[in-house]
Design a protein around this motif. Structure first.
Motif, PDB file in Angstrom:
ATOM      1  N   GLY A   1     -18.088 -51.326  31.107  1.00 24.33           N
ATOM      2  CA  GLY A   1     -18.029 -50.054  30.313  1.00 24.33           C
ATOM      3  C   GLY A   1     -16.786 -49.657  30.077  1.00 24.33           C
ATOM      4  N   VAL A   2     -15.815 -50.030  30.879  1.00 16.97           N
ATOM      5  CA  VAL A   2     -14.311 -49.685  30.447  1.00 16.97           C
ATOM      6  C   VAL A   2     -13.726 -50.418  29.375  1.00 16.97           C
ATOM      7  CG1 VAL A   2     -11.920 -49.485  31.235  1.00 16.97           C
ATOM      8  CG2 VAL A   2     -14.017 -48.789  32.875  1.00 16.97           C
ATOM      9  N   VAL A   3     -14.202 -51.742  29.212  1.00 18.91           N
ATOM     10  CA  VAL A   3     -13.816 -52.665  28.341  1.00 18.91           C
ATOM     11  C   VAL A   3     -14.345 -52.294  27.000  1.00 18.91           C
ATOM     12  CG1 VAL A   3     -14.010 -54.966  27.449  1.00 18.91           C
ATOM     13  CG2 VAL A   3     -13.614 -54.811  29.832  1.00 18.91           C
ATOM     14  N   ALA A   4     -15.715 -51.806  27.072  1.00 20.03           N
ATOM     15  CA  ALA A   4     -16.314 -51.498  25.654  1.00 20.03           C
ATOM     16  C   ALA A   4     -15.764 -50.101  25.185  1.00 20.03           C
ATOM     17  CB  ALA A   4     -17.829 -50.958  25.998  1.00 20.03           C
ATOM     18  N   PHE A   5     -15.183 -49.133  26.130  1.00 16.99           N
ATOM     19  CA  PHE A   5     -14.519 -47.920  25.669  1.00 16.99           C
ATOM     20  C   PHE A   5     -13.372 -48.320  25.048  1.00 16.99           C
ATOM     21  CE2 PHE A   5     -11.028 -45.158  26.461  1.00 16.99           C
ATOM     22  CZ  PHE A   5     -11.539 -44.083  25.648  1.00 16.99           C
ATOM     23  N   VAL A   6     -12.518 -49.403  25.778  1.00 16.30           N
ATOM     24  CA  VAL A   6     -11.172 -49.529  24.959  1.00 16.30           C
ATOM     25  C   VAL A   6     -11.385 -50.447  23.467  1.00 16.30           C
ATOM     26  CG1 VAL A   6      -9.189 -51.023  25.538  1.00 16.30           C
ATOM     27  CG2 VAL A   6      -9.981 -49.729  27.442  1.00 16.30           C
ATOM     28  N   ALA A   7     -12.513 -51.301  23.621  1.00 14.61           N
ATOM     29  CA  ALA A   7     -12.687 -52.160  22.299  1.00 14.61           C
ATOM     30  C   ALA A   7     -13.384 -51.130  21.296  1.00 14.61           C
ATOM     31  CB  ALA A   7     -13.786 -53.181  22.726  1.00 14.61           C
ATOM     32  N   SER A   8     -13.686 -49.777  21.434  1.00 13.78           N
ATOM     33  CA  SER A   8     -14.350 -48.970  20.581  1.00 13.78           C
ATOM     34  C   SER A   8     -13.255 -48.128  19.809  1.00 13.78           C
ATOM     35  CB  SER A   8     -15.383 -48.116  21.251  1.00 13.78           C
ATOM     36  OG  SER A   8     -14.662 -47.180  21.958  1.00 13.78           O
TER      37      SER A   8
ATOM     38  N   ASN B   1      -2.901 -51.768  11.853  1.00 14.22           N
ATOM     39  CA  ASN B   1      -4.285 -51.407  12.244  1.00 14.22           C
ATOM     40  C   ASN B   1      -5.000 -52.256  13.079  1.00 14.22           C
ATOM     41  OD1 ASN B   1      -6.482 -49.631  11.733  1.00 14.22           O
ATOM     42  ND2 ASN B   1      -7.517 -50.885  10.060  1.00 14.22           N
ATOM     43  N   ILE B   2      -4.176 -52.702  14.301  1.00 16.00           N
ATOM     44  CA  ILE B   2      -4.885 -53.594  15.310  1.00 16.00           C
ATOM     45  C   ILE B   2      -4.136 -53.028  16.681  1.00 16.00           C
ATOM     46  CG2 ILE B   2      -4.746 -55.739  16.399  1.00 16.00           C
ATOM     47  CD1 ILE B   2      -4.374 -57.092  13.754  1.00 16.00           C
ATOM     48  N   THR B   3      -5.329 -52.811  17.470  1.00 13.84           N
ATOM     49  CA  THR B   3      -4.657 -52.340  18.819  1.00 13.84           C
ATOM     50  C   THR B   3      -4.957 -53.670  19.885  1.00 13.84           C
ATOM     51  OG1 THR B   3      -6.848 -51.332  19.621  1.00 13.84           O
ATOM     52  CG2 THR B   3      -5.127 -49.863  18.554  1.00 13.84           C
ATOM     53  N   VAL B   4      -4.150 -53.513  20.677  1.00 15.53           N
ATOM     54  CA  VAL B   4      -4.233 -54.633  21.857  1.00 15.53           C
ATOM     55  C   VAL B   4      -3.896 -53.728  23.177  1.00 15.53           C
ATOM     56  CG1 VAL B   4      -3.257 -56.798  22.512  1.00 15.53           C
ATOM     57  CG2 VAL B   4      -3.029 -56.178  20.332  1.00 15.53           C
ATOM     58  N   ASN B   5      -5.028 -53.826  23.829  1.00 13.91           N
ATOM     59  CA  ASN B   5      -5.052 -53.394  25.372  1.00 13.91           C
ATOM     60  C   ASN B   5      -5.416 -54.337  26.515  1.00 13.91           C
ATOM     61  OD1 ASN B   5      -4.186 -50.385  24.731  1.00 13.91           O
ATOM     62  ND2 ASN B   5      -5.863 -50.537  23.429  1.00 13.91           N
ATOM     63  N   CYS B   6      -5.061 -53.847  27.430  1.00 13.66           N
ATOM     64  CA  CYS B   6      -5.470 -54.806  28.726  1.00 13.66           C
ATOM     65  C   CYS B   6      -6.257 -54.021  29.853  1.00 13.66           C
ATOM     66  CB  CYS B   6      -4.196 -55.436  29.464  1.00 13.66           C
ATOM     67  SG  CYS B   6      -4.499 -56.127  30.906  1.00 13.66           S
TER      68      CYS B   6
ATOM     69  N   ARG C   1     -16.866 -61.089   9.679  1.00 16.20           N
ATOM     70  CA  ARG C   1     -15.616 -61.041  10.130  1.00 16.20           C
ATOM     71  C   ARG C   1     -15.470 -60.331  11.532  1.00 16.20           C
ATOM     72  NH1 ARG C   1     -11.202 -57.341  10.648  1.00 16.20           N
ATOM     73  NH2 ARG C   1     -12.295 -55.457  10.157  1.00 16.20           N
ATOM     74  N   VAL C   2     -14.711 -61.057  12.394  1.00 14.80           N
ATOM     75  CA  VAL C   2     -14.533 -60.641  13.658  1.00 14.80           C
ATOM     76  C   VAL C   2     -13.473 -59.471  13.650  1.00 14.80           C
ATOM     77  CG1 VAL C   2     -13.210 -61.370  15.788  1.00 14.80           C
ATOM     78  CG2 VAL C   2     -14.651 -62.940  14.396  1.00 14.80           C
ATOM     79  N   GLN C   3     -13.970 -58.373  14.417  1.00 12.78           N
ATOM     80  CA  GLN C   3     -13.221 -57.021  14.505  1.00 12.78           C
ATOM     81  C   GLN C   3     -12.814 -56.719  15.751  1.00 12.78           C
ATOM     82  OE1 GLN C   3     -16.198 -54.831  11.871  1.00 12.78           O
ATOM     83  NE2 GLN C   3     -14.817 -53.321  12.147  1.00 12.78           N
TER      84      GLN C   3
ATOM     85  N   GLY D   1      -8.464 -54.622  10.016  1.00 16.41           N
ATOM     86  CA  GLY D   1      -8.003 -54.022  11.464  1.00 16.41           C
ATOM     87  C   GLY D   1      -9.190 -54.539  12.628  1.00 16.41           C
ATOM     88  N   GLY D   2      -8.727 -54.004  13.737  1.00 17.62           N
ATOM     89  CA  GLY D   2      -9.505 -54.384  14.928  1.00 17.62           C
ATOM     90  C   GLY D   2      -9.025 -54.333  16.094  1.00 17.62           C
ATOM     91  N   ARG D   3      -9.602 -54.557  17.013  1.00 17.08           N
ATOM     92  CA  ARG D   3      -9.222 -54.476  18.567  1.00 17.08           C
ATOM     93  C   ARG D   3      -9.395 -55.749  19.451  1.00 17.08           C
ATOM     94  NH1 ARG D   3      -8.543 -49.427  17.631  1.00 17.08           N
ATOM     95  NH2 ARG D   3     -10.138 -48.152  16.520  1.00 17.08           N
ATOM     96  N   ILE D   4      -8.300 -55.810  20.255  1.00 24.04           N
ATOM     97  CA  ILE D   4      -8.215 -56.762  21.259  1.00 24.04           C
ATOM     98  C   ILE D   4      -8.120 -56.311  22.459  1.00 24.04           C
ATOM     99  CG2 ILE D   4      -6.840 -58.721  22.339  1.00 24.04           C
ATOM    100  CD1 ILE D   4      -5.782 -59.290  19.529  1.00 24.04           C
ATOM    101  N   VAL D   5      -8.855 -56.611  23.623  1.00 24.92           N
ATOM    102  CA  VAL D   5      -8.975 -56.254  24.689  1.00 24.92           C
ATOM    103  C   VAL D   5      -8.857 -57.524  25.631  1.00 24.92           C
ATOM    104  CG1 VAL D   5     -10.020 -55.012  26.714  1.00 24.92           C
ATOM    105  CG2 VAL D   5     -10.570 -54.509  24.389  1.00 24.92           C
TER     106      VAL D   5
END
Ligand SMILES: NC(=O)c1ccc[n+]([C@@H]2O[C@H](COP(=O)([O-])OP(=O)(O)OC[C@H]3O[C@@H](n4cnc5c(N)ncnc54)[C@H](O)[C@@H]3O)[C@@H](O)[C@H]2O)c1
Length: 251
Positions: A225-232, A176-181, A83-85, A133-137
């Motif tokens: 590194g910033v993308v990984a933080f936002v995706a975590s 339960n999904i966050t979407v950030n840029c 499952r893609v998170q 749930g999951g995260r989009i960047v």
């Protein structure tokens, strides 16, 4: 740090630059990464590099501007890896044009990859993210936050990514999904050659100074590194944010 242990991520644009650095960073922190790119040889090299470093990844051919291609690639990642998170949309193109001379096919191509492509990857990933749930960047640019000469399509596409991010963030906030840029400034990657080699004749370098900073370029790894933080999960409370990392360009 193993912030993505047991998680599956899909990343677009993994053949080069930021997408490659992001896939490598997420894999180094435990994610199994579905790598989506239109250039197969480069994408397969990224996967080899991840595997050589002890990570897990899968190369999937994908043209982000084509809905069927994106759906097939994201579904393929999910069926092979789980499952893609996490979804990160790095694929992007750009070049300079005098706006009064730009062929409409080039306008369509840049919008098709950068804006429609971002939406299509999010759309294909969302059914999986909704299932637990999951995260989009998304990846915009300083060009999505300010005017940049000779770049009408690129600026429009990246400005679109900024507000697409906010729209999706507000739509899925309770699911339960966050979407950030993340909005990088100059990054030392091949896309910069696509811009510098297409500077229109007679273009004013003075005007281009507004898109440069005394801090110079970042590396793709710094942005990853910033993308990984936002995706975590460390960024659990961040939603609909536009994170500039551009050496002070958009101050
Ligand atoms: N490099 C910079 O200065 C800079 C600055 C701000 C934002 N960005 C953004 O960062 C993102 C990554 O760019 P980069 O600098 O790593 O560029 P890059 O050229 O190194 O990598 C872009 C990748 O996207 C892939 N790609 C292009 N079209 C595609 C398509 N239709 N389908 C699937 N994959 C496709 C390419 O094959 C390549 O692997 C882009 O969205 C770009 O706009 C870059």
């Amino acid at each position: 740090m193993q912030r993505f242990a047991g998680q599956v991520a899909v990343v677009s644009g993994t053949g080069s630059g930021l997408g490659k650095a992001t896939a490598e960073r997420l894999a180094s922190e435990g994610a199994a990464v579905g790598c989506l790119d239109i250039v197969d040889a480069a994408n397969e090299q990224t996967v080899k590099d991840i595997e050589a470093a002890g990570g897990r990844a899968l190369a999937l051919h994908c043209d982000v501007s084509n809905a069927d291609s994106v759906r097939t690639a994201v579904d393929g990642a999910a069926s092979e890896l789980g499952r893609v998170q996490v979804a990160v949309t790095c694929a992007g193109i750009g070049r300079f044009w005098n706006s009064h001379e730009m062929p409409s096919a080039d306008w369509q191509r840049i919008l098709g990859v950068n804006l429609t492509g971002t939406f299509l990857v999010c759309q294909a990933a969302l059914p999986y993210l909704l299932d637990g749930g999951g995260r989009i960047v998304t990846i915009a640019s300083n060009a999505g936050l300010m005017g940049q000469p000779y770049s009408a399509a690129y600026c429009a596409s990246k400005g679109g990514v900024v507000n697409l991010t906010r729209a999706l963030a507000s739509e899925y906030m309770t699911r339960n999904i966050t979407v950030n840029c993340v909005a990088p400034g100059g990054m030392d990657t091949p896309i910069q050659n696509d811009f510098s080699s297409t500077l229109p004749e007679g273009a004013s370098l003075k005007e281009l100074h507004r898109i440069m900073t005394p801090m110079g370029n970042s590396t793709p790894q710094e942005i990853a590194g910033v993308v990984a933080f936002v995706a975590s999960d460390e960024a659990r409370y961040m939603n609909g944010s536009i994170v500039s990392i551009d050496g002070g360009l958009t101050i």
